[in-house]
Motif scaffolding. Sequence first.
Motif, mmCIF file in Angstrom:
data_model
loop_
_atom_site.group_PDB
_atom_site.id
_atom_site.type_symbol
_atom_site.label_atom_id
_atom_site.label_comp_id
_atom_site.label_asym_id
_atom_site.label_seq_id
_atom_site.Cartn_x
_atom_site.Cartn_y
_atom_site.Cartn_z
ATOM 1 N N TRP A 123 0.836 -1.200 0.000
ATOM 2 C CA TRP A 123 0.000 0.000 0.000
ATOM 3 C C TRP A 123 0.870 1.249 0.000
ATOM 4 O O TRP A 123 0.569 2.222 -0.684
ATOM 5 C CB TRP A 123 -0.902 0.025 1.224
ATOM 6 N N LEU A 135 -0.981 4.659 0.963
ATOM 7 C CA LEU A 135 -0.836 4.952 2.388
ATOM 8 C C LEU A 135 0.387 5.833 2.640
ATOM 9 O O LEU A 135 1.529 5.365 2.583
ATOM 10 C CB LEU A 135 -0.699 3.633 3.170
ATOM 11 N N LEU A 155 -4.607 6.515 7.727
ATOM 12 C CA LEU A 155 -5.305 5.231 7.598
ATOM 13 C C LEU A 155 -6.788 5.464 7.316
ATOM 14 O O LEU A 155 -7.381 4.815 6.457
ATOM 15 C CB LEU A 155 -5.188 4.427 8.898
ATOM 16 N N MET A 183 -7.254 6.601 3.762
ATOM 17 C CA MET A 183 -7.101 5.500 2.817
ATOM 18 C C MET A 183 -8.366 4.650 2.791
ATOM 19 O O MET A 183 -8.859 4.274 1.733
ATOM 20 C CB MET A 183 -5.901 4.623 3.196
#
Length: 82
Positions: free
Chosen positions: A25, A31, A47, A50
Amino acid sequence: MNGKRLTVKEVAGIYNVTVPTVYGWMRAGHLPHLKIGGTLRVRPEDLEAMEARAWQGQNSEARTTGSNVTDLGTTKSAGAHM
């Protein structure tokens, strides 16, 4: 600059994925992260962002293709089974 920064291992635990998946990611740009003292760290708000993008993509993809899955580029370690 307040708040806890999560390790890659902690992120993997939150989403029940492998550490290589989290690195994937990061490499793919899904991320954001930073390196602190030789350790990659992630802000909890990144987070959440995302996850929101994944949900948004899932909803728009479901409308156009009938699919209900958004792939964030997950990777599986050798020998992993679902």
